[in-house]
Write a protein that holds these residues in place. Structure first.
Motif, PDB file in Angstrom:
ATOM      1  N   LYS A 114       1.842  -7.731   2.252  1.00  0.00           N
ATOM      2  CA  LYS A 114       3.251  -7.968   1.918  1.00  0.00           C
ATOM      3  C   LYS A 114       3.512  -7.612   0.464  1.00  0.00           C
ATOM      4  O   LYS A 114       2.818  -8.034  -0.430  1.00  0.00           O
ATOM      5  CB  LYS A 114       3.596  -9.433   2.175  1.00  0.00           C
ATOM      6  CG  LYS A 114       5.025  -9.807   1.861  1.00  0.00           C
ATOM      7  CD  LYS A 114       5.917  -9.519   3.021  1.00  0.00           C
ATOM      8  CE  LYS A 114       7.299 -10.122   2.811  1.00  0.00           C
ATOM      9  NZ  LYS A 114       8.293  -9.188   2.412  1.00  0.00           N
ATOM     10  N   ARG A 115       4.551  -6.799   0.254  1.00  0.00           N
ATOM     11  CA  ARG A 115       4.975  -6.378  -1.077  1.00  0.00           C
ATOM     12  C   ARG A 115       5.628  -7.564  -1.781  1.00  0.00           C
ATOM     13  O   ARG A 115       6.394  -8.298  -1.180  1.00  0.00           O
ATOM     14  CB  ARG A 115       5.976  -5.229  -0.948  1.00  0.00           C
ATOM     15  CG  ARG A 115       6.506  -4.682  -2.223  1.00  0.00           C
ATOM     16  CD  ARG A 115       7.470  -3.540  -1.970  1.00  0.00           C
ATOM     17  NE  ARG A 115       6.822  -2.393  -1.365  1.00  0.00           N
ATOM     18  CZ  ARG A 115       6.199  -1.448  -2.080  1.00  0.00           C
ATOM     19  NH1 ARG A 115       6.164  -1.512  -3.369  1.00  0.00           N
ATOM     20  NH2 ARG A 115       5.629  -0.438  -1.474  1.00  0.00           N
ATOM     21  N   ASN A 129       0.809  -1.226   0.000  1.00  0.00           N
ATOM     22  CA  ASN A 129       0.000   0.000   0.000  1.00  0.00           C
ATOM     23  C   ASN A 129       0.839   1.273   0.000  1.00  0.00           C
ATOM     24  O   ASN A 129       0.298   2.351  -0.209  1.00  0.00           O
ATOM     25  CB  ASN A 129      -0.940   0.023   1.211  1.00  0.00           C
ATOM     26  CG  ASN A 129      -1.984  -1.053   1.138  1.00  0.00           C
ATOM     27  OD1 ASN A 129      -2.507  -1.347   0.080  1.00  0.00           O
ATOM     28  ND2 ASN A 129      -2.287  -1.658   2.271  1.00  0.00           N
ATOM     29  N   SER A 130       2.135   1.181   0.246  1.00  0.00           N
ATOM     30  CA  SER A 130       2.983   2.379   0.243  1.00  0.00           C
ATOM     31  C   SER A 130       3.323   2.745  -1.199  1.00  0.00           C
ATOM     32  O   SER A 130       3.606   1.879  -2.025  1.00  0.00           O
ATOM     33  CB  SER A 130       4.257   2.155   1.061  1.00  0.00           C
ATOM     34  OG  SER A 130       5.083   1.200   0.456  1.00  0.00           O
ATOM     35  N   ILE A 163       4.539   9.705   5.314  1.00  0.00           N
ATOM     36  CA  ILE A 163       4.919   8.923   6.484  1.00  0.00           C
ATOM     37  C   ILE A 163       6.322   8.370   6.239  1.00  0.00           C
ATOM     38  O   ILE A 163       6.806   8.358   5.106  1.00  0.00           O
ATOM     39  CB  ILE A 163       3.933   7.767   6.762  1.00  0.00           C
ATOM     40  CG1 ILE A 163       3.815   6.864   5.536  1.00  0.00           C
ATOM     41  CG2 ILE A 163       2.586   8.295   7.180  1.00  0.00           C
ATOM     42  CD1 ILE A 163       2.996   5.617   5.786  1.00  0.00           C
ATOM     43  N   PHE A 164       6.967   7.913   7.291  1.00  0.00           N
ATOM     44  CA  PHE A 164       8.299   7.345   7.159  1.00  0.00           C
ATOM     45  C   PHE A 164       8.220   5.903   6.668  1.00  0.00           C
ATOM     46  O   PHE A 164       7.321   5.160   7.052  1.00  0.00           O
ATOM     47  CB  PHE A 164       9.044   7.378   8.492  1.00  0.00           C
ATOM     48  CG  PHE A 164       9.466   8.756   8.901  1.00  0.00           C
ATOM     49  CD1 PHE A 164      10.552   9.359   8.299  1.00  0.00           C
ATOM     50  CD2 PHE A 164       8.780   9.446   9.877  1.00  0.00           C
ATOM     51  CE1 PHE A 164      10.950  10.623   8.666  1.00  0.00           C
ATOM     52  CE2 PHE A 164       9.163  10.718  10.253  1.00  0.00           C
ATOM     53  CZ  PHE A 164      10.247  11.311   9.647  1.00  0.00           C
ATOM     54  N   LEU A 165       9.158   5.521   5.843  1.00  0.00           N
ATOM     55  CA  LEU A 165       9.226   4.138   5.369  1.00  0.00           C
ATOM     56  C   LEU A 165       9.548   3.171   6.499  1.00  0.00           C
ATOM     57  O   LEU A 165       9.254   1.991   6.412  1.00  0.00           O
ATOM     58  CB  LEU A 165      10.294   4.013   4.270  1.00  0.00           C
ATOM     59  CG  LEU A 165       9.892   4.559   2.911  1.00  0.00           C
ATOM     60  CD1 LEU A 165      11.106   4.670   2.009  1.00  0.00           C
ATOM     61  CD2 LEU A 165       8.837   3.700   2.272  1.00  0.00           C
ATOM     62  N   CYS A 196       0.633   6.526   2.033  1.00  0.00           N
ATOM     63  CA  CYS A 196      -0.210   5.341   2.182  1.00  0.00           C
ATOM     64  C   CYS A 196      -1.657   5.800   2.187  1.00  0.00           C
ATOM     65  O   CYS A 196      -1.993   6.780   2.857  1.00  0.00           O
ATOM     66  CB  CYS A 196       0.121   4.610   3.475  1.00  0.00           C
ATOM     67  SG  CYS A 196      -0.957   3.192   3.800  1.00  0.00           S
ATOM     68  N   LYS A 197      -2.520   5.094   1.460  1.00  0.00           N
ATOM     69  CA  LYS A 197      -3.914   5.513   1.382  1.00  0.00           C
ATOM     70  C   LYS A 197      -4.679   5.269   2.691  1.00  0.00           C
ATOM     71  O   LYS A 197      -5.765   5.777   2.865  1.00  0.00           O
ATOM     72  CB  LYS A 197      -4.618   4.819   0.226  1.00  0.00           C
ATOM     73  CG  LYS A 197      -4.706   3.323   0.337  1.00  0.00           C
ATOM     74  CD  LYS A 197      -5.368   2.745  -0.893  1.00  0.00           C
ATOM     75  CE  LYS A 197      -5.403   1.223  -0.831  1.00  0.00           C
ATOM     76  NZ  LYS A 197      -6.047   0.676  -2.015  1.00  0.00           N
ATOM     77  N   TYR A 198      -4.090   4.529   3.619  1.00  0.00           N
ATOM     78  CA  TYR A 198      -4.753   4.239   4.889  1.00  0.00           C
ATOM     79  C   TYR A 198      -4.261   5.111   6.036  1.00  0.00           C
ATOM     80  O   TYR A 198      -4.832   5.084   7.116  1.00  0.00           O
ATOM     81  CB  TYR A 198      -4.558   2.771   5.260  1.00  0.00           C
ATOM     82  CG  TYR A 198      -5.223   1.846   4.277  1.00  0.00           C
ATOM     83  CD1 TYR A 198      -6.600   1.765   4.208  1.00  0.00           C
ATOM     84  CD2 TYR A 198      -4.473   1.081   3.407  1.00  0.00           C
ATOM     85  CE1 TYR A 198      -7.220   0.928   3.302  1.00  0.00           C
ATOM     86  CE2 TYR A 198      -5.078   0.234   2.499  1.00  0.00           C
ATOM     87  CZ  TYR A 198      -6.457   0.169   2.455  1.00  0.00           C
ATOM     88  OH  TYR A 198      -7.070  -0.658   1.550  1.00  0.00           O
ATOM     89  N   LYS A 199      -3.184   5.863   5.834  1.00  0.00           N
ATOM     90  CA  LYS A 199      -2.636   6.694   6.904  1.00  0.00           C
ATOM     91  C   LYS A 199      -2.645   8.161   6.498  1.00  0.00           C
ATOM     92  O   LYS A 199      -2.667   8.491   5.312  1.00  0.00           O
ATOM     93  CB  LYS A 199      -1.194   6.279   7.215  1.00  0.00           C
ATOM     94  CG  LYS A 199      -1.075   4.936   7.902  1.00  0.00           C
ATOM     95  CD  LYS A 199       0.351   4.727   8.330  1.00  0.00           C
ATOM     96  CE  LYS A 199       0.527   3.457   9.101  1.00  0.00           C
ATOM     97  NZ  LYS A 199       1.914   3.272   9.534  1.00  0.00           N
TER      98      LYS A 199
END
Length: 73
Positions: A66-67, A25-26, A54-56, A43-46
């Motif tokens: 999982k990517r 999602n990132s 946001i930080f990776l 991220c579409k959720y944060k």
């Protein structure tokens, strides 16, 4: 006579294994650090649906997916 101490039950916390960089999602990885690696993403959720970065290295959230191996920011 002294009372015996009560034992505290330890709460089990889920182990944080993954970070935002491991999540599918990132997106929009950007802002290089001094050594050249990227440090920010969206991220579409944060952060109001991806409006803010946001930080990776943030810990995984409840929306974690999982990517795949060949996929990168």
């Amino acid at each position: 006579m002294p009372r015996p101490k009560k034992r505290r039950q330890q709460t089990l916390q889920p182990a944080i294994v993954y970070q935002c960089k491991d999540c599918a999602n990132s997106y929009d990885w950007h802002s290089k650090a001094l050594d050249g690696h990227l440090i920010l993403c969206r991220c579409k959720y944060k952060q109001q649906g991806g409006r803010y970065c946001i930080f990776l290295k943030d810990p995984q959230c409840e929306h974690f997916i999982k990517r795949s191996a060949g996929q990168e920011g």
